[in-house]
Design an enzyme around this catalytic site. Structure first.
Site, PDB file in Angstrom:
ATOM      1  N   LYS A  66       0.802  -1.221   0.000  1.00 59.32           N
ATOM      2  CA  LYS A  66       0.000   0.000   0.000  1.00 59.32           C
ATOM      3  C   LYS A  66       0.840   1.278   0.000  1.00 59.32           C
ATOM      4  O   LYS A  66       0.424   2.295  -0.570  1.00 59.32           O
ATOM      5  CB  LYS A  66      -0.970   0.003   1.178  1.00 59.32           C
ATOM      6  CG  LYS A  66      -2.056  -1.050   1.060  1.00 59.32           C
ATOM      7  CD  LYS A  66      -3.063  -0.943   2.192  1.00 59.32           C
ATOM      8  CE  LYS A  66      -4.170  -1.980   2.045  1.00 59.32           C
ATOM      9  NZ  LYS A  66      -5.213  -1.851   3.086  1.00 59.32           N
ATOM     10  N   ASP A 102      -9.799   2.919   2.238  1.00 60.23           N
ATOM     11  CA  ASP A 102      -9.799   2.177   3.500  1.00 60.23           C
ATOM     12  C   ASP A 102     -10.484   2.951   4.626  1.00 60.23           C
ATOM     13  O   ASP A 102     -11.335   2.425   5.344  1.00 60.23           O
ATOM     14  CB  ASP A 102      -8.366   1.832   3.920  1.00 60.23           C
ATOM     15  CG  ASP A 102      -7.829   0.610   3.206  1.00 60.23           C
ATOM     16  OD1 ASP A 102      -8.627  -0.212   2.726  1.00 60.23           O
ATOM     17  OD2 ASP A 102      -6.589   0.461   3.147  1.00 60.23           O
ATOM     18  N   GLY A 129       1.784   1.314   9.511  1.00 55.78           N
ATOM     19  CA  GLY A 129       2.014   0.893   8.135  1.00 55.78           C
ATOM     20  C   GLY A 129       0.900   1.324   7.208  1.00 55.78           C
ATOM     21  O   GLY A 129       0.131   2.244   7.516  1.00 55.78           O
ATOM     22  N   GLY A 130       0.773   0.635   6.085  1.00 52.98           N
ATOM     23  CA  GLY A 130      -0.194   1.031   5.074  1.00 52.98           C
ATOM     24  C   GLY A 130      -1.628   1.018   5.555  1.00 52.98           C
ATOM     25  O   GLY A 130      -2.419   1.904   5.201  1.00 52.98           O
TER      26      GLY A 130
END
Length: 279
Positions: A66, A102, A129-130
């Protein structure tokens, strides 16, 4: 001609995205092909290029790509730019436009499906993180009071906090700080703790009426949600609803209309115990 779509990840064999988008396509009368493509990090850029070269119209991006895919996009939406992560690609001529659905998917699931009010909540975000980058801006936009980012790697937590650009609301802490942080009304697990990378959390993080959310689903969410139950969190929600909602937002970007998600979510929930996380 049948439009070509895919989800890229590593691993990705258990991804539910092909099943979800096939259901959306039937509902909306859209002719599409949607497949899962496993691409290791060293092969990812070439795989994306090849997919575009053979007519790929759009793609979803999942772990561990991502953040990596940002560099392959000629344009980024405002929310992808804020997140520094992309989960949705749209073909724009000979290039890729990057977006991130998301956070919108998570907020839609929590506020519309579960009827939870996020406004004014003190939020703990585990991970940087992503996945964490995708949801952090949307949580701020949903009106949370403050966001505390905790990550195993301090520099990634600091980088995410800096990128969000709201020093008055966003704070960085580290794993060693967890016992002294007090209680939170919303705890979001965006780590890989459920995938064999254990994370020890003190019960003091849970306040009365706390909401615990794992961005994973199925087997990968069991450990964190079990902790949340033992800690006394009043609501415990996995990432399956978010997965369906972010997919619907991607579908809308590609096809111009947002499908109904209730039937797809109900079908997946009925067999949730057998699911693995790959999205």
């Amino acid at each position: 001609m049948t439009a070509q779509f895919a989800v890229f990840g590593h691993p990705v064999a258990h991804s539910l995205s092909p099943r979800i988008h096939a259901a959306f396509a039937r509902q909306e009368g859209v002719d599409l092909s949607y497949v899962a493509i496993d691409a290791a990090p060293e092969d990812f850029a070439a795989a994306i290029h090849s997919f575009g070269a053979v007519g790929g119209a759009g793609a979803n991006i999942t772990l561990p790509h991502k953040e990596r895919v940002v560099a392959l996009c000629s344009q980024l939406s405002d929310r992808a730019r804020r997140a520094g992560a992309v989960n949705t690609l749209l073909r724009a001529g000979a290039a890729w436009h990057g977006d991130n659905t998301d956070g919108l998917g998570l907020v839609h699931d929590l506020t519309e499906r579960h009827r939870l009010d996020l406004r004014g909540r003190r939020v703990l975000l585990l991970g940087a993180g992503g996945a964490a980058r995708g949801v952090a801006p949307a949580l701020l936009d949903a009106g949370v009071d403050s966001l505390w980012v905790v990550n195993r790697s301090p520099d990634k937590a600091d980088a995410l906090s800096d990128a969000l650009g709201e020093p008055g609301r966003v704070h960085t802490r580290y794993l060693a700080d967890l016992p002294s942080l007090g209680g939170f009304e919303l705890i979001v697990n965006a780590t890989s703790a459920g995938r064999g990378d254990g994370l020890s959390l003190p019960f003091s993080l849970a306040a009365p009426r706390s909401l615990a959310v794992d961005l994973s689903y199925g087997e990968a969410a069991i450990s964190f949600l079990a902790w949340a139950g033992a800690a006394g969190c009043s609501h415990r929600i996995d990432g399956l609803g978010m997965l369906v909602e972010q997919a619907a937002e991607s579908f809308a970007l590609w096809h111009g209309r947002r499908p109904d998600t209730d039937a797809v979510y109900a079908e997946l929930t009925a067999r949730a115990d057998a699911l693995h996380t790959a999205d």
